[in-house]
Design a protein around this motif. Sequence first.
Motif, PDB file in Angstrom:
ATOM      1  N   LEU A   2       0.805  -1.219   0.000  1.00 50.24           N
ATOM      2  CA  LEU A   2       0.000   0.000   0.000  1.00 50.24           C
ATOM      3  C   LEU A   2       0.843   1.275   0.000  1.00 50.24           C
ATOM      4  O   LEU A   2       0.312   2.366  -0.203  1.00 50.24           O
ATOM      5  CB  LEU A   2      -0.947   0.005   1.208  1.00 50.24           C
ATOM      6  CG  LEU A   2      -2.152  -0.936   1.118  1.00 50.24           C
ATOM      7  CD1 LEU A   2      -2.862  -1.026   2.465  1.00 50.24           C
ATOM      8  CD2 LEU A   2      -3.126  -0.489   0.033  1.00 50.24           C
ATOM      9  N   ARG A   3       2.138   1.151   0.228  1.00 51.72           N
ATOM     10  CA  ARG A   3       2.995   2.326   0.100  1.00 51.72           C
ATOM     11  C   ARG A   3       3.244   2.680  -1.367  1.00 51.72           C
ATOM     12  O   ARG A   3       3.657   3.803  -1.661  1.00 51.72           O
ATOM     13  CB  ARG A   3       4.350   2.077   0.777  1.00 51.72           C
ATOM     14  CG  ARG A   3       4.326   2.040   2.284  1.00 51.72           C
ATOM     15  CD  ARG A   3       5.752   1.897   2.821  1.00 51.72           C
ATOM     16  NE  ARG A   3       5.764   1.593   4.249  1.00 51.72           N
ATOM     17  CZ  ARG A   3       6.869   1.307   4.932  1.00 51.72           C
ATOM     18  NH1 ARG A   3       8.041   1.283   4.304  1.00 51.72           N
ATOM     19  NH2 ARG A   3       6.799   1.034   6.223  1.00 51.72           N
ATOM     20  N   ARG A   4       3.033   1.729  -2.260  1.00 52.26           N
ATOM     21  CA  ARG A   4       3.324   1.987  -3.674  1.00 52.26           C
ATOM     22  C   ARG A   4       2.407   3.082  -4.206  1.00 52.26           C
ATOM     23  O   ARG A   4       1.190   3.063  -3.959  1.00 52.26           O
ATOM     24  CB  ARG A   4       3.166   0.709  -4.495  1.00 52.26           C
ATOM     25  CG  ARG A   4       4.146  -0.382  -4.100  1.00 52.26           C
ATOM     26  CD  ARG A   4       4.188  -1.533  -5.087  1.00 52.26           C
ATOM     27  NE  ARG A   4       2.903  -2.192  -5.243  1.00 52.26           N
ATOM     28  CZ  ARG A   4       2.165  -2.135  -6.351  1.00 52.26           C
ATOM     29  NH1 ARG A   4       2.556  -1.423  -7.383  1.00 52.26           N
ATOM     30  NH2 ARG A   4       1.018  -2.783  -6.411  1.00 52.26           N
ATOM     31  N   PRO A   5       2.948   4.023  -4.968  1.00 50.35           N
ATOM     32  CA  PRO A   5       2.144   5.171  -5.428  1.00 50.35           C
ATOM     33  C   PRO A   5       0.891   4.793  -6.201  1.00 50.35           C
ATOM     34  O   PRO A   5      -0.154   5.430  -6.046  1.00 50.35           O
ATOM     35  CB  PRO A   5       3.135   5.946  -6.312  1.00 50.35           C
ATOM     36  CG  PRO A   5       4.474   5.603  -5.766  1.00 50.35           C
ATOM     37  CD  PRO A   5       4.379   4.179  -5.333  1.00 50.35           C
ATOM     38  N   ASP A   6       0.960   3.748  -7.054  1.00 53.39           N
ATOM     39  CA  ASP A   6      -0.221   3.409  -7.851  1.00 53.39           C
ATOM     40  C   ASP A   6      -1.356   2.913  -6.965  1.00 53.39           C
ATOM     41  O   ASP A   6      -2.519   3.284  -7.162  1.00 53.39           O
ATOM     42  CB  ASP A   6       0.097   2.403  -8.955  1.00 53.39           C
ATOM     43  CG  ASP A   6       1.021   1.276  -8.511  1.00 53.39           C
ATOM     44  OD1 ASP A   6       1.495   1.303  -7.360  1.00 53.39           O
ATOM     45  OD2 ASP A   6       1.272   0.364  -9.315  1.00 53.39           O
ATOM     46  N   LEU A   7      -1.041   2.094  -5.951  1.00 52.97           N
ATOM     47  CA  LEU A   7      -2.098   1.632  -5.045  1.00 52.97           C
ATOM     48  C   LEU A   7      -2.605   2.767  -4.157  1.00 52.97           C
ATOM     49  O   LEU A   7      -3.804   2.859  -3.877  1.00 52.97           O
ATOM     50  CB  LEU A   7      -1.598   0.482  -4.170  1.00 52.97           C
ATOM     51  CG  LEU A   7      -1.839  -0.939  -4.673  1.00 52.97           C
ATOM     52  CD1 LEU A   7      -1.477  -1.948  -3.604  1.00 52.97           C
ATOM     53  CD2 LEU A   7      -3.274  -1.144  -5.122  1.00 52.97           C
ATOM     54  N   GLN A   8      -1.702   3.638  -3.717  1.00 51.61           N
ATOM     55  CA  GLN A   8      -2.140   4.770  -2.899  1.00 51.61           C
ATOM     56  C   GLN A   8      -3.089   5.670  -3.682  1.00 51.61           C
ATOM     57  O   GLN A   8      -4.083   6.167  -3.152  1.00 51.61           O
ATOM     58  CB  GLN A   8      -0.936   5.553  -2.391  1.00 51.61           C
ATOM     59  CG  GLN A   8      -0.151   4.822  -1.322  1.00 51.61           C
ATOM     60  CD  GLN A   8       0.569   5.738  -0.357  1.00 51.61           C
ATOM     61  OE1 GLN A   8       0.838   6.888  -0.663  1.00 51.61           O
ATOM     62  NE2 GLN A   8       0.889   5.210   0.816  1.00 51.61           N
ATOM     63  N   LYS A   9      -2.800   5.877  -4.968  1.00 53.93           N
ATOM     64  CA  LYS A   9      -3.690   6.692  -5.809  1.00 53.93           C
ATOM     65  C   LYS A   9      -5.078   6.063  -5.882  1.00 53.93           C
ATOM     66  O   LYS A   9      -6.099   6.763  -5.853  1.00 53.93           O
ATOM     67  CB  LYS A   9      -3.100   6.844  -7.209  1.00 53.93           C
ATOM     68  CG  LYS A   9      -1.888   7.755  -7.279  1.00 53.93           C
ATOM     69  CD  LYS A   9      -1.252   7.717  -8.664  1.00 53.93           C
ATOM     70  CE  LYS A   9       0.050   8.507  -8.696  1.00 53.93           C
ATOM     71  NZ  LYS A   9       0.778   8.347  -9.984  1.00 53.93           N
ATOM     72  N   ASN A  10      -5.127   4.733  -5.986  1.00 49.77           N
ATOM     73  CA  ASN A  10      -6.415   4.045  -6.049  1.00 49.77           C
ATOM     74  C   ASN A  10      -7.213   4.233  -4.757  1.00 49.77           C
ATOM     75  O   ASN A  10      -8.419   4.518  -4.784  1.00 49.77           O
ATOM     76  CB  ASN A  10      -6.209   2.549  -6.295  1.00 49.77           C
ATOM     77  CG  ASN A  10      -5.780   2.243  -7.718  1.00 49.77           C
ATOM     78  OD1 ASN A  10      -5.711   3.139  -8.570  1.00 49.77           O
ATOM     79  ND2 ASN A  10      -5.460   0.995  -7.977  1.00 49.77           N
ATOM     80  N   ILE A  11      -6.548   4.062  -3.606  1.00 51.25           N
ATOM     81  CA  ILE A  11      -7.246   4.195  -2.331  1.00 51.25           C
ATOM     82  C   ILE A  11      -7.686   5.639  -2.103  1.00 51.25           C
ATOM     83  O   ILE A  11      -8.783   5.909  -1.590  1.00 51.25           O
ATOM     84  CB  ILE A  11      -6.363   3.696  -1.174  1.00 51.25           C
ATOM     85  CG1 ILE A  11      -5.997   2.207  -1.371  1.00 51.25           C
ATOM     86  CG2 ILE A  11      -7.065   3.885   0.161  1.00 51.25           C
ATOM     87  CD1 ILE A  11      -7.181   1.275  -1.475  1.00 51.25           C
TER      88      ILE A  11
END
Length: 597
Positions: free
Chosen positions: A137-146
């Motif tokens: 969840l630290r990854r930018p793409d997943l953070q953008k989704n959340i």
Amino acid sequence: MDTIEGLKRTHYCGTLRAEDIGKEVVVCGWVQKQRDLGALVFVDLRDRTGILQLAFTETTDKAVFEKAAALRSEYVIGVRGVVRERAAKNPDLPTGDVEIEVSELRLLGKSETTPFEIVENCQTAELTRLKYRYLDLRRPDLQKNILMRHKITKITRDFFDENGFIEIETPMLIRSTPEGARDFLVPSRIHKGSFYALPQSPQLYKQLSMVAGFDRYMQIARCFRDEDLRADRQPEFTQIDFEMSFVDMEDVLSIGENYITRVFKEAIGVDIETPLPRLTYKEAMERYGSDKPDTRFGLELQDLSETVKDSEFVVFSSALAEGGSVRAFNAKGAAKVLTRKEIDKLAESAKGSGAKGLAWIRLNDGGMACSFKKFMTEEQMQAILTRMDAEDGDVILIVADRKTSLALSVLGALRKEVAEKLDIIPKEKFNLLWITEFPFFEFDEDTGEWLAMHHPFTAPMEECLPYLESDKGNVRAKAYDLVLNGIELSSGSIRITDPELQSRIFDLLGLSKEEAYEKFGYLLDAFKYGAPPHGGMGIGLDRLCMQMLRADSLRDVVAYPKVQNASEPMTECPAKVDDIQLTDLGIATLAEEKTEE
């Protein structure tokens, strides 16, 4: 290790721009990368808003410089410094024009080497990333989704509030009413031998809220279904649930459309054209072989029954003789891609979906290959080609079955598979439509019983009331689904509020008055005290986010998802509990069967 006292964050990393040059700021985050050039040290600092470069130079305090030289990836730090213009700008970063000349550095947390690199589009196996989901969840793409999911949720609450809806929380521990999917059960410690269920939806409580006079209800509700998982399904999910009183179907669909246009525009800047297209269930099945059709591409189904009715091909003739039909679609220009080998694969898919086989015609380079040509006259073959508007380069796929519904659904699945092989699905499009007039009943061949296709509280259409007892297959419901790119986003209906009609429906579904009252007595009692006409729907928030973000799986838009076997790799749940807990609940578990070596 340093402390944070006296170092209060003033800005997030991704928010600083050229207009901030000269400001003293404090930023905090994780070290994405450290570059030690001897006399210079550069650190890329990351938080949920983005990445910012930190600079340590020959003018930096020696102790601070030495700390910077010792930093490693994923260390947690806080820094104070002055924003300055970067000598070497990075056009790929929103913060690429600036950096911070650091005067104070605090090491707030060290990190071991992570199991995978914290970067966008990480190629590490998903199971490993889910085991360390807090790192994933630290990854930018997943953070953008959340973060986008948060934005969608905020827009949702604002929209319904502005339209007079009241957010009401309904219980999470409810009475089990096993209709459809299996319930998750929760044992009661106080009432030993009795169980709560986790709600599959707030259905009955939101109807009771209409009886209570709240008029317009909404809830972003957690729901639970003990069913097998797919890419677009989780055992626990979130539903945008709403119900309205003194309305008909058009009122509910209008609110649904207004909400969808609002959330698409405000969240991702996409204009949705309204009114949305509508198809009846019958039209959707006839044209697309699915009640949740993807209309971004063609390959529409055709009825060949009349065209081949005099054929001696036993596959066609036997299906028609037993009251079935022959259906097909034309994959225009697909002959180069759909080789004989590929068609054989499609035939296996068709059999896997329940068909006895797949008939086909392939037109290529002026010639014709056909799986059943020897059973047909030239005139009959030409009639098929004419009916299917076929020309050189086309491939016609045909399914015949005594059950028309099976022939349609098999072709519906093949239609999607062929579209993917031909790469003709425009990924950038959002095709929304309503499916209406669902069958009220569906026949279960295994049990020989008629079941409610939606739920037993859905109202039948008035013109179908005379057929309730005499012709169940001809009864249509005031039910509607919202479909987006082949995914069911929502399901809803106008509800039954007449106690006599509700009792009549229960009776037709094989529930005695005693059984119906045992399961739903509180609802039937409520209807005796003045129930307003009402209806509503539930929109799957997880699926909506997945589609809006063009994600491949619900796991990309849910913070802590389950995997295929409904477990969570990070916490390793579900897990066994100790005997004391089981004793408190009055529960004993069956001994596990030992497998032989």
